[in-house]
Design a protein around this motif. Structure first.
Motif, mmCIF file in Angstrom:
data_model
loop_
_atom_site.group_PDB
_atom_site.id
_atom_site.type_symbol
_atom_site.label_atom_id
_atom_site.label_comp_id
_atom_site.label_asym_id
_atom_site.label_seq_id
_atom_site.Cartn_x
_atom_site.Cartn_y
_atom_site.Cartn_z
ATOM 1 N N ASP A 163 -2.895 5.510 -2.805
ATOM 2 C CA ASP A 163 -1.740 6.241 -2.286
ATOM 3 C C ASP A 163 -0.567 5.265 -2.384
ATOM 4 O O ASP A 163 -0.450 4.327 -1.595
ATOM 5 C CB ASP A 163 -2.021 6.639 -0.827
ATOM 6 N N ALA A 164 0.276 5.493 -3.406
ATOM 7 C CA ALA A 164 1.351 4.540 -3.695
ATOM 8 C C ALA A 164 2.708 5.040 -3.204
ATOM 9 O O ALA A 164 3.759 4.554 -3.646
ATOM 10 C CB ALA A 164 1.397 4.276 -5.193
ATOM 11 N N VAL A 165 2.687 6.006 -2.279
ATOM 12 C CA VAL A 165 3.919 6.674 -1.839
ATOM 13 C C VAL A 165 5.019 5.696 -1.412
ATOM 14 O O VAL A 165 6.170 5.838 -1.810
ATOM 15 C CB VAL A 165 3.597 7.654 -0.675
ATOM 16 N N GLN A 166 4.664 4.707 -0.606
ATOM 17 C CA GLN A 166 5.709 3.828 -0.063
ATOM 18 C C GLN A 166 6.043 2.661 -0.992
ATOM 19 O O GLN A 166 6.902 1.837 -0.657
ATOM 20 C CB GLN A 166 5.304 3.318 1.337
ATOM 21 N N GLY A 167 5.376 2.603 -2.131
ATOM 22 C CA GLY A 167 5.690 1.546 -3.085
ATOM 23 C C GLY A 167 6.418 2.091 -4.306
ATOM 24 O O GLY A 167 7.184 1.386 -4.964
ATOM 25 N N PHE A 168 6.209 3.376 -4.569
ATOM 26 C CA PHE A 168 6.758 4.005 -5.776
ATOM 27 C C PHE A 168 8.283 3.918 -5.821
ATOM 28 O O PHE A 168 8.965 4.279 -4.858
ATOM 29 C CB PHE A 168 6.318 5.477 -5.806
ATOM 30 N N LEU A 169 8.795 3.415 -6.925
ATOM 31 C CA LEU A 169 10.226 3.231 -7.177
ATOM 32 C C LEU A 169 10.862 2.192 -6.253
ATOM 33 O O LEU A 169 12.074 2.031 -6.234
ATOM 34 C CB LEU A 169 11.011 4.540 -7.050
ATOM 35 N N LYS A 170 10.033 1.537 -5.452
ATOM 36 C CA LYS A 170 10.558 0.491 -4.571
ATOM 37 C C LYS A 170 10.216 -0.864 -5.178
ATOM 38 O O LYS A 170 10.931 -1.827 -5.016
ATOM 39 C CB LYS A 170 9.929 0.608 -3.180
ATOM 40 N N MET A 171 9.047 -0.917 -5.822
ATOM 41 C CA MET A 171 8.675 -2.142 -6.524
ATOM 42 C C MET A 171 8.164 -1.748 -7.906
ATOM 43 O O MET A 171 7.647 -0.642 -8.074
ATOM 44 C CB MET A 171 7.614 -2.905 -5.740
ATOM 45 N N PRO A 172 8.334 -2.621 -8.886
ATOM 46 C CA PRO A 172 7.857 -2.265 -10.224
ATOM 47 C C PRO A 172 6.352 -1.994 -10.169
ATOM 48 O O PRO A 172 5.624 -2.684 -9.463
ATOM 49 C CB PRO A 172 8.149 -3.518 -11.061
ATOM 50 N N MET A 173 5.925 -0.966 -10.869
ATOM 51 C CA MET A 173 4.530 -0.555 -10.769
ATOM 52 C C MET A 173 4.022 -0.243 -12.162
ATOM 53 O O MET A 173 4.635 0.546 -12.873
ATOM 54 C CB MET A 173 4.499 0.720 -9.923
ATOM 55 N N LYS A 174 2.953 -0.895 -12.568
ATOM 56 C CA LYS A 174 2.408 -0.651 -13.890
ATOM 57 C C LYS A 174 0.982 -0.175 -13.688
ATOM 58 O O LYS A 174 0.134 -0.937 -13.219
ATOM 59 C CB LYS A 174 2.446 -1.948 -14.687
ATOM 60 N N THR A 175 0.743 1.071 -14.041
ATOM 61 C CA THR A 175 -0.562 1.657 -13.765
ATOM 62 C C THR A 175 -1.712 0.804 -14.290
ATOM 63 O O THR A 175 -2.680 0.562 -13.568
ATOM 64 C CB THR A 175 -0.609 3.078 -14.363
ATOM 65 N N ALA A 176 -1.580 0.314 -15.519
ATOM 66 C CA ALA A 176 -2.691 -0.437 -16.128
ATOM 67 C C ALA A 176 -3.046 -1.675 -15.304
ATOM 68 O O ALA A 176 -4.194 -2.111 -15.289
ATOM 69 C CB ALA A 176 -2.315 -0.837 -17.544
ATOM 70 N N ASP A 177 -2.052 -2.227 -14.603
ATOM 71 C CA ASP A 177 -2.296 -3.448 -13.822
ATOM 72 C C ASP A 177 -2.986 -3.183 -12.492
ATOM 73 O O ASP A 177 -3.422 -4.107 -11.826
ATOM 74 C CB ASP A 177 -0.958 -4.142 -13.503
ATOM 75 N N LEU A 178 -3.006 -1.938 -12.068
ATOM 76 C CA LEU A 178 -3.501 -1.649 -10.718
ATOM 77 C C LEU A 178 -5.009 -1.396 -10.659
ATOM 78 O O LEU A 178 -5.592 -1.388 -9.583
ATOM 79 C CB LEU A 178 -2.783 -0.416 -10.146
#
Ligand code: PMP
Length: 379
Positions: A177-192
């Motif tokens: 659940d990435a709701v509070q991180g989305f668009l707040k910190m860079p997020m790369k799906t492959a890295d998660l």
């Protein structure tokens, strides 16, 4: 002048989102399933939005399905995973600090015969990857851990948590659940190392009622909404073109400046922390090693959360007591961190967005000081 400091609950839609929403309601109001031009134009708007969300998650657009929000995404992903992967393996591992849309869905599955293990955070609110891994076994079909806690802002080491799980138990499905991180910190799906990801529109300056779910290639999630087969059958129901377009527009507008906005939030958070640290009746509860600058949770000695919240509200300063979703109910997250009733009952959450300003912090601190002086006398 209003000081809106409850952005983890919801944000003000940005101009780009409002414009896109209005356009989809006034001009581009066709049904994306219709074969004529009006339908095709509406379909194009939905696909543009899908591309925008996919760009923010750095994944292929076809991996993104639009929903009515993060609650629906979490429900669908967890129930859908249980249906397809939980026939023989019956164990689910989650963190003890998940949003109710995860926690309640898992509770529902427990009633259906599944076994759930909840990994507690440390006293700063973070989940330890080794403890999480220790809870997973060969009978586990789903592991779910949120990226940023909505009450404390603690950032969980998702990459470490899920990579360890995947290395030892490749069959286990991972959900974030990435709701509070989305668009707040860079997020790369492959890295998660996440097979499934949940995001919401209204936390990022889009309207309420829209969200998305990422489903990795090869992972099958049984659909929750059955019907006309929209969203490639993953989520039936006529696409909510106005809010989906608005979501896409909000993402497009913000994606290039995530780092700038993050630095601004760090500055605001630092400023507020310094001011609060100087007040001996305030205890700061957001102390994780990795901490989102967008959220700051603290307690005001001896003043119950709702009392201070309403005092501030009368002065047009809006904050939250614990989680906005729990409507003033006792915070499970702070309790899971082992904090005392004295701290949890008096906790407030301030949350910033890219629209927040220094002036709002000044007003909050001045009102908190005056509020403490006036309310402490009455206790
Ligand atoms: N997960 C988290 C971490 C949240 O903060 C929220 C919103 N409070 C949700 C899920 C639910 O989001 P929505 O309102 O889009 O259903």
């Amino acid at each position: 002048m209003t000081a809106y400091l409850d952005n983890a609950a919801t944000t003000k839609p940005c101009e780009e989102a409002v414009e896109a929403c209005a356009k989809a309601m006034t001009e581009n109001f066709g049904n994306p399933s219709s074969l004529h031009r009006m339908g095709v134009n509406a379909e194009i708007a939905v696909e543009e939005a899908r591309k925008a969300v996919a760009a923010a998650l750095v994944c292929q657009p076809e991996r993104i399905t639009f929903t009515s929000g993060a609650t629906e995404s979490n429900n669908t992903l967890i129930l859908g995973a249980a249906e397809n992967y939980g026939k023989r393996r019956k164990r689910i591992v989650i963190s003890a600090i998940e949003h109710p849309s995860v926690e309640e869905t898992v509770k529902y599955l427990e009633k259906q015969g599944f076994e759930a293990v909840r990994v507690k955070p440390d006293k700063t609110g973070e989940i330890d990857p080794d403890e999480f891994l220790a809870a997973v076994d060969y009978n586990t079909f789903l592991a779910s851990c949120m990226m940023v806690n909505n009450e404390t802002g603690a950032i969980n080491p998702i990459k470490k948590i899920f990579s360890q799980v995947k290395k030892k138990y490749p069959e286990c499905i991972t959900h974030c659940d990435a709701v509070q991180g989305f668009l707040k910190m860079p997020m790369k799906t492959a890295d998660l190392y996440a097979d499934l990801i949940t995001v919401s529109g209204h936390k990022v300056h889009a309207p309420k009622g829209v969200g998305a779910m990422y489903i990795a290639k090869g992972i099958r999630i049984a659909p929750h909404n059955l019907g006309g087969g929209q969203e490639k059958g993953q989520r039936s129901g006529t696409e909510a073109v106005p809010v989906i377009s608005a979501f896409g527009a909000a993402v497009r507008a913000q994606l290039p400046t995530i780092s700038v906005a993050y630095s601004n939030a760090e500055e605001l958070n630092g400023r507020l922390r310094r001011k609060l640290a100087a007040l001996d009746y305030i205890t700061i509860n957001s102390n994780a090693e990795e901490q989102s600058p967008y959220i700051l949770n603290f307690s005001v000695n001896g003043i119950r959360s709702e009392i201070m919240l309403h005092y501030l509200e009368e002065r047009e300063i809006y904050v939250s007591s614990g989680s906005a979703c729990s409507k003033g109910a006792k915070s499970g997250v702070l309790t899971a961190m082992g904090l005392s009733d004295r701290i949890t009952d008096t906790s407030l959450r301030v949350s910033f967005s890219r629209m927040s300003s220094c002036g709002e912090i000044e007003r909050l601190v001045t009102a908190l000081q005056a509020g403490y002086l006036s309310l402490a006398k009455k206790v």
